[in-house]
Write a protein that holds these residues in place. Structure first.
Motif, PDB file in Angstrom:
ATOM      1  N   ASP A   1      -2.386  -0.702  -5.923  1.00 37.30           N
ATOM      2  CA  ASP A   1      -1.750  -2.016  -5.960  1.00 37.30           C
ATOM      3  C   ASP A   1      -2.836  -3.069  -6.180  1.00 37.30           C
ATOM      4  O   ASP A   1      -3.988  -2.888  -5.789  1.00 37.30           O
ATOM      5  CB  ASP A   1      -0.913  -2.294  -4.704  1.00 37.30           C
ATOM      6  CG  ASP A   1      -1.740  -2.370  -3.437  1.00 37.30           C
ATOM      7  OD1 ASP A   1      -2.715  -1.595  -3.304  1.00 37.30           O
ATOM      8  OD2 ASP A   1      -1.414  -3.199  -2.576  1.00 37.30           O
TER       9      ASP A   1
ATOM     10  N   SER B   1      -4.454  -6.048  -5.239  1.00 42.96           N
ATOM     11  CA  SER B   1      -4.644  -6.998  -4.141  1.00 42.96           C
ATOM     12  C   SER B   1      -5.873  -7.864  -4.382  1.00 42.96           C
ATOM     13  O   SER B   1      -5.933  -9.003  -3.947  1.00 42.96           O
ATOM     14  CB  SER B   1      -4.797  -6.251  -2.820  1.00 42.96           C
ATOM     15  OG  SER B   1      -5.815  -5.272  -2.908  1.00 42.96           O
TER      16      SER B   1
ATOM     17  N   ASP C   1       0.828  -1.213   0.000  1.00 42.28           N
ATOM     18  CA  ASP C   1       0.000   0.000   0.000  1.00 42.28           C
ATOM     19  C   ASP C   1       0.864   1.265   0.000  1.00 42.28           C
ATOM     20  O   ASP C   1       0.483   2.273  -0.597  1.00 42.28           O
ATOM     21  CB  ASP C   1      -0.953   0.002   1.196  1.00 42.28           C
ATOM     22  CG  ASP C   1      -2.152  -0.911   0.967  1.00 42.28           C
ATOM     23  OD1 ASP C   1      -2.609  -1.009  -0.185  1.00 42.28           O
ATOM     24  OD2 ASP C   1      -2.623  -1.524   1.940  1.00 42.28           O
TER      25      ASP C   1
ATOM     26  N   ARG D   1      -5.602   7.482  -6.310  1.00 46.26           N
ATOM     27  CA  ARG D   1      -6.379   6.715  -7.289  1.00 46.26           C
ATOM     28  C   ARG D   1      -7.134   7.641  -8.239  1.00 46.26           C
ATOM     29  O   ARG D   1      -7.666   7.197  -9.245  1.00 46.26           O
ATOM     30  CB  ARG D   1      -7.400   5.838  -6.560  1.00 46.26           C
ATOM     31  CG  ARG D   1      -6.770   4.795  -5.660  1.00 46.26           C
ATOM     32  CD  ARG D   1      -7.830   3.975  -4.950  1.00 46.26           C
ATOM     33  NE  ARG D   1      -7.219   2.952  -4.115  1.00 46.26           N
ATOM     34  CZ  ARG D   1      -7.897   2.058  -3.418  1.00 46.26           C
ATOM     35  NH1 ARG D   1      -9.227   2.052  -3.459  1.00 46.26           N
ATOM     36  NH2 ARG D   1      -7.271   1.160  -2.691  1.00 46.26           N
TER      37      ARG D   1
HETATM   38 MG   LIG Z   1      -4.089  -1.318  -1.741  1.00 47.72          MG
END
Ligand SMILES: [Mg+2]
Length: 319
Positions: A209, A211, A75, A146
């Motif tokens: 990321d 995940s 993160d 983001r």
């Molecule tokens: Mg993340």
């Protein structure tokens, strides 16, 4: 073994082995103190991992330590942050010396590799659960969010996708083949893309990321950015191990499987060539950001069977 002894014996050495100059005061006081360099901001995130939910039951303690810290560090990578330290809250069914020895020595090793110092924590009795809070720093205003993707940007991913999801089939395999071991390493030893994340500062317009799977996580990024993307399935990077072992299911693992911890980001095209040269890991452009919300996936075979559409469309609210 009491909590004090447990910390003294197993976690003080981790703190000592992972020491970071920005941790002014670590384990042993009521709080830790982190120094924030002038012109920088603190970036932090917390993750909880529950046995049987986020990692397999009876998972080896060294694997658990590494995977938990890597997942948390990922993160920081996604935000372009430089790692500094972490805290660890552990709920343990019992104080098993052998288990704690393996857990703490791998935690120290992973902490050194990722540049994360153990700065504090807590232990309680109960079903095995780990909570890790990671702290990092970024130059003021330079964290990757983001929400910055713009139509016309490229959609880029690092490394290969789908390996960790495919590895779940082999967790119980006694003597894995070389390719099976390659996939298992992707699951057990994820590599947070910390150097790449920092390289993306002032270049990538948005980042996340992976995940929960490419479609889910890219969907989050697009939703936060208020735009959409067209992705070419044929350009999604797949490892030789995944192609060999998963065959036709490889692309499904890459699109929907989680746990890869690669970065997915959007990039103004003018940065592409320099970034490809400088990146510590291979990068792949998989599509383009478009104004219309939602995620459109072009099939690997763009000459789709007549009567069938050549693409799948995922709504803007897809997660
Ligand atoms: Mg993340």
């Amino acid at each position: 073994m009491g909590e004090f002894e447990l910390i003294q014996r197993y976690f003080q050495p981790v703190a000592r082995d992972t020491a970071h100059p920005d941790v002014k005061l670590g384990i042993g006081d009521d709080c830790a103190i982190q120094r924030i360099p002038p012109g920088h901001e603190l970036v932090f995130s917390v993750d909880t991992l529950v046995e049987g939910v986020h990692f397999p039951s009876r998972y080896a303690p060294d694997r658990l330590a590494r995977r938990a810290l890597a997942v948390a560090a990922s993160d920081l990578a996604a935000m372009g942050a430089k790692p500094v330290c972490f805290t660890l809250a552990m709920t343990l069914p019992k104080a098993d010396a052998h288990w704690l020895e393996r857990f703490s020595s791998e935690l120290a090793q992973a902490g050194r590799e990722f540049g994360l110092a153990l700065a504090g924590g807590d232990t309680t009795r109960g079903p095995l659960t780990l909570t890790i809070q990671v702290h990092g720093t970024v130059p003021e205003g330079q964290a990757l969010l983001r929400s910055g993707a713009q139509p016309g940007d490229l959609v880029v991913v690092s490394g290969t996708l789908g390996d960790a999801a495919a590895a779940l089939d082999y967790l119980e395999t006694g003597a894995p083949s070389q390719y099976q071991q390659t996939l298992l390493d992707r699951y057990n030893r994820p590599q947070p893309r910390l150097a790449l994340g920092q390289l993306l500062r002032n270049r990538a317009s948005a980042a996340i990321d992976i995940s929960d799977g490419l479609l889910a996580d890219l969907g989050h990024l697009l939703q936060a950015s208020g735009c959409g993307a067209v992705i070419d399935a044929g350009r999604i990077p797949l490892s030789p191990a995944l192609r060999d072992l998963a065959g036709e299911e490889a692309i499904g693992h890459a699109l929907r499987g989680g746990d890869d911890y690669e970065l997915c980001f959007t990039l103004p095209a003018r940065f592409r060539d320099a970034l490809h040269r400088q990146s510590p890991i291979p990068l792949q452009v998989i599509g383009d950001v478009v104004a219309e919300p939602g995620l459109t996936l072009l099939n690997a075979d763009k000459h789709a069977t007549p009567g069938r559409s050549g693409y799948e469309h995922f709504g803007a609210d897809n997660d």
